[in-house]
Design an enzyme around this catalytic site. Structure first.
Site, mmCIF file in Angstrom:
data_model
loop_
_atom_site.group_PDB
_atom_site.id
_atom_site.type_symbol
_atom_site.label_atom_id
_atom_site.label_comp_id
_atom_site.label_asym_id
_atom_site.label_seq_id
_atom_site.Cartn_x
_atom_site.Cartn_y
_atom_site.Cartn_z
ATOM 1 C CE LYS A 190 26.305 11.945 23.723
ATOM 2 N NZ LYS A 190 25.138 12.621 23.170
HETATM 3 O O1 G3P Z 1 22.253 11.229 20.032
HETATM 4 C C1 G3P Z 1 22.804 11.785 18.883
HETATM 5 C C2 G3P Z 1 21.823 12.653 18.236
HETATM 6 O O2 G3P Z 1 21.553 13.769 19.032
HETATM 7 C C3 G3P Z 1 22.126 13.021 16.854
HETATM 8 O O3 G3P Z 1 20.939 12.909 16.182
HETATM 9 O O4 G3P Z 1 19.325 13.298 14.405
HETATM 10 O O5 G3P Z 1 21.080 15.024 14.923
HETATM 11 O O6 G3P Z 1 21.687 12.889 13.817
HETATM 12 P P1 G3P Z 1 20.753 13.560 14.747
#
Ligand code: G3P
Length: 220
Positions: free
Chosen positions: A83
């Site tokens: 990634k």
């Molecule tokens: O896959 C991306 C994710 O980990 C981010 O999620 O909820 O931290 O915006 P969030």
């Protein structure tokens, strides 16, 4: 649309993997540090549980550093995906890694033009962050719809991996948009299966079954 879990927690992964519907795993540095384990060991363990793609993110911010980390990560398992962030250095690393046949998920995508750049760099996945756009009063799912449409028009092979999904409605909208994959936390994955009418319906079926059986037993 493949369903991915966005977690580095082995218990969560094992539980959902048993359902037979788990398409892959996404991790990020925030999720990995929560587990207090060696990064490489953890990713290798995840890759043994799940046969689909498992992403592991580089933490260098310069192209050389990303390439060094990315080339190392790519040796950890057959199903590991490197990634890289959607920055100029991340695009340069993505282009070089992709040319070497290494699959890259370009993360932290917040616009159609960023997604186009990721596709042109040869990314295997691009990850638009739905919830974080909603957080700033934008429509994250609309971005997924737009990227899917542009990729279709342009014939890009890069897959759209909708990320930062915060609830079941996000999952439904991303599926409707034609996203190739959707990654979500354990809590959201569990919400996909639950419905109060399923629970009450099953309870009723079992009660009826039990009372019919006890009636037959009483007669016999
Ligand atoms: O896959 C991306 C994710 O980990 C981010 O999620 O909820 O931290 O915006 P969030």
């Amino acid at each position: 649309m493949l369903l991915f879990l966005d977690t580095a927690n082995l218990d969560e992964i094992r539980e959902i993997a048993e359902w037979g519907v788990l398409g892959g795993i996404t991790t990020n540095p925030t999720l990995v540090v929560k587990e207090h384990q060696d990064f490489k060991r953890l990713v290798k363990d995840i890759c043994k549980i799940v046969s689909g793609p498992v992403s592991a993110e580089v933490t260098a911010t310069d192209t050389e550093g990303m390439l060094k980390e990315g080339r190392d990560i790519a040796t950890w398992a057959d199903n590991v995906i490197v990634k890289c962030p959607l920055t100029p250095a991340g695009l340069a690393a993505t282009s070089a890694l992709s040319r070497d046949g290494i699959k890259v998920d370009v993360t932290l995508c917040f616009s159609v033009n960023q997604a186009i750049l990721a596709a042109r760099a040869g990314a295997y996945f691009v990850s638009p962050f739905v919830g974080r756009l909603d957080d700033i009063n934008e429509d994250g799912c609309a971005l997924v719809e737009h990227i899917v449409e542009v990729f279709h028009i342009q014939g890009y092979e890069t897959q759209v991996l909708a990320a930062s999904l915060r609830g079941p409605q996000h999952v439904t909208r991303c599926a409707t948009a034609g996203a190739h994959c959707a990654t979500m936390p354990y809590k959201v994955f569990k919400m996909l299966v639950s419905h109060p009418l399923t629970d009450s319906g099953l309870e009723r079926f079992l009660e009826d079954w039990k009372s019919a059986k006890s009636g037959v037993a009483a007669k016999g």
